[in-house]
Design a protein around this motif. Structure first.
Motif, PDB file in Angstrom:
ATOM      1  N   LYS A  16      27.127 -29.912 -38.628  1.00 39.11           N
ATOM      2  CA  LYS A  16      25.685 -29.754 -38.856  1.00 39.11           C
ATOM      3  C   LYS A  16      24.902 -30.404 -37.723  1.00 39.11           C
ATOM      4  O   LYS A  16      25.386 -31.319 -37.060  1.00 39.11           O
ATOM      5  CB  LYS A  16      25.281 -30.414 -40.179  1.00 39.11           C
ATOM      6  CG  LYS A  16      25.878 -29.740 -41.406  1.00 39.11           C
ATOM      7  CD  LYS A  16      25.472 -30.472 -42.679  1.00 39.11           C
ATOM      8  CE  LYS A  16      26.117 -29.807 -43.899  1.00 39.11           C
ATOM      9  NZ  LYS A  16      25.904 -30.611 -45.124  1.00 39.11           N
ATOM     10  N   ASP A  17      23.681 -29.926 -37.544  1.00 38.97           N
ATOM     11  CA  ASP A  17      22.802 -30.565 -36.562  1.00 38.97           C
ATOM     12  C   ASP A  17      21.971 -31.655 -37.242  1.00 38.97           C
ATOM     13  O   ASP A  17      22.165 -31.954 -38.422  1.00 38.97           O
ATOM     14  CB  ASP A  17      21.926 -29.525 -35.839  1.00 38.97           C
ATOM     15  CG  ASP A  17      20.943 -28.832 -36.773  1.00 38.97           C
ATOM     16  OD1 ASP A  17      20.757 -29.302 -37.921  1.00 38.97           O
ATOM     17  OD2 ASP A  17      20.354 -27.821 -36.356  1.00 38.97           O
ATOM     18  N   ASP A  18      21.051 -32.252 -36.464  1.00 36.46           N
ATOM     19  CA  ASP A  18      20.227 -33.347 -36.987  1.00 36.46           C
ATOM     20  C   ASP A  18      19.409 -32.940 -38.213  1.00 36.46           C
ATOM     21  O   ASP A  18      19.045 -33.785 -39.026  1.00 36.46           O
ATOM     22  CB  ASP A  18      19.259 -33.837 -35.905  1.00 36.46           C
ATOM     23  CG  ASP A  18      19.923 -34.840 -34.966  1.00 36.46           C
ATOM     24  OD1 ASP A  18      20.842 -35.543 -35.410  1.00 36.46           O
ATOM     25  OD2 ASP A  18      19.504 -34.909 -33.801  1.00 36.46           O
ATOM     26  N   GLY A  20      20.424 -30.973 -40.533  1.00 32.76           N
ATOM     27  CA  GLY A  20      21.293 -30.652 -41.655  1.00 32.76           C
ATOM     28  C   GLY A  20      21.671 -29.182 -41.720  1.00 32.76           C
ATOM     29  O   GLY A  20      22.297 -28.732 -42.681  1.00 32.76           O
ATOM     30  N   GLU A  21      21.300 -28.443 -40.685  1.00 35.02           N
ATOM     31  CA  GLU A  21      21.652 -27.024 -40.657  1.00 35.02           C
ATOM     32  C   GLU A  21      23.101 -26.859 -40.222  1.00 35.02           C
ATOM     33  O   GLU A  21      23.541 -27.493 -39.260  1.00 35.02           O
ATOM     34  CB  GLU A  21      20.723 -26.290 -39.674  1.00 35.02           C
ATOM     35  CG  GLU A  21      20.830 -24.788 -39.794  1.00 35.02           C
ATOM     36  CD  GLU A  21      19.744 -24.069 -38.982  1.00 35.02           C
ATOM     37  OE1 GLU A  21      20.031 -22.975 -38.496  1.00 35.02           O
ATOM     38  OE2 GLU A  21      18.643 -24.636 -38.841  1.00 35.02           O
ATOM     39  N   SER A  61      29.212 -38.920 -37.008  1.00 30.51           N
ATOM     40  CA  SER A  61      28.197 -38.370 -36.110  1.00 30.51           C
ATOM     41  C   SER A  61      28.615 -38.665 -34.678  1.00 30.51           C
ATOM     42  O   SER A  61      28.978 -39.785 -34.347  1.00 30.51           O
ATOM     43  CB  SER A  61      26.830 -38.993 -36.389  1.00 30.51           C
ATOM     44  OG  SER A  61      26.393 -38.595 -37.673  1.00 30.51           O
ATOM     45  N   HIS A 133      27.054 -33.651 -36.312  1.00 37.70           N
ATOM     46  CA  HIS A 133      27.400 -34.297 -37.583  1.00 37.70           C
ATOM     47  C   HIS A 133      28.544 -33.521 -38.224  1.00 37.70           C
ATOM     48  O   HIS A 133      28.361 -32.366 -38.641  1.00 37.70           O
ATOM     49  CB  HIS A 133      26.174 -34.334 -38.504  1.00 37.70           C
ATOM     50  CG  HIS A 133      25.002 -35.031 -37.866  1.00 37.70           C
ATOM     51  ND1 HIS A 133      24.843 -36.396 -37.892  1.00 37.70           N
ATOM     52  CD2 HIS A 133      23.969 -34.545 -37.152  1.00 37.70           C
ATOM     53  CE1 HIS A 133      23.741 -36.728 -37.238  1.00 37.70           C
ATOM     54  NE2 HIS A 133      23.193 -35.622 -36.780  1.00 37.70           N
ATOM     55  N   GLU A 135      31.732 -33.150 -41.026  1.00 39.24           N
ATOM     56  CA  GLU A 135      32.459 -33.514 -42.239  1.00 39.24           C
ATOM     57  C   GLU A 135      33.825 -32.862 -42.101  1.00 39.24           C
ATOM     58  O   GLU A 135      33.916 -31.647 -41.904  1.00 39.24           O
ATOM     59  CB  GLU A 135      31.763 -32.961 -43.483  1.00 39.24           C
ATOM     60  CG  GLU A 135      30.421 -33.590 -43.775  1.00 39.24           C
ATOM     61  CD  GLU A 135      29.695 -32.889 -44.906  1.00 39.24           C
ATOM     62  OE1 GLU A 135      28.475 -32.706 -44.790  1.00 39.24           O
ATOM     63  OE2 GLU A 135      30.377 -32.491 -45.879  1.00 39.24           O
TER      64      GLU A 135
END
Ligand code: ZN
Length: 163
Positions: A16-18, A20-21, A61, A133, A135
């Motif tokens: 994800k980017d900053d 949250g996308e 991150s 980011h 997971e």
């Protein structure tokens, strides 16, 4: 078995980017197979996976410096439109990805401007300058085969397929 240099690890991941996308994810696909410690993944993600075992889940991150690098204006080039020989009838447009030859080999560049007789090409990686980011869940860890080490990538499900 821990993830260490020259192990093949299979991972499920979401990037994800900053904001949250979701930029990329293995969800709905085979887990990604990679050889640890030889730069298959961005540096910051490999550091976070070092020593992990099957079943471990991590959230990390990664800074641009340990991801796809910082954006650099040196990677933006203005070239003559005439130097382009598009494939077939394809018309050059802003936003298009084109293959260009550089000293470091063939790479992808984005056309960011077309101005009369000149084209502006951005050779920065699309994710340069971004904090990444991740997971990640470790699905499997095994030894790499000699052939995989020779090729520099994992084979089998989630890895490279040779035809
Ligand atoms: Zn191969």
């Amino acid at each position: 078995m821990n993830i260490t240099k020259h192990k093949v690890a299979l991972i499920h991941y979401t990037l994800k980017d900053d904001l949250g996308e979701v930029l990329d994810s293995s969800e709905g696909h085979d887990p990604l197979a990679y050889i640890h410690g030889i730069g298959n993944l961005v540096e910051g993600l490999e550091e976070a996976l070092e020593g992990k075992v099957i079943g471990d889940k991590i959230i990390t991150s990664v800074s641009p410096e340990k991801g796809y690098g910082l954006r650099s204006e040196e990677n933006v080039h203005v070239v003559p439109l005439a130097s382009f020989q598009p494939d077939g009838d394809e018309k050059l447009e802003v936003g298009m990805q084109v293959r260009v030859e550089t000293n470091a080999g063939v790479t992808l560049a984005e056309v960011t401007k077309i101005d009369g007789e000149h084209v502006t090409l951005d050779l920065n990686h699309p994710l340069s300058g971004e904090t990444l980011h991740f997971e990640v869940e470790v699905v499997d860890v095994r030894d790499a085969t000699h052939e995989e080490l020779d090729h520099g990538h994992a084979h089998g499900p989630g890895g490279h397929h040779h035809h």
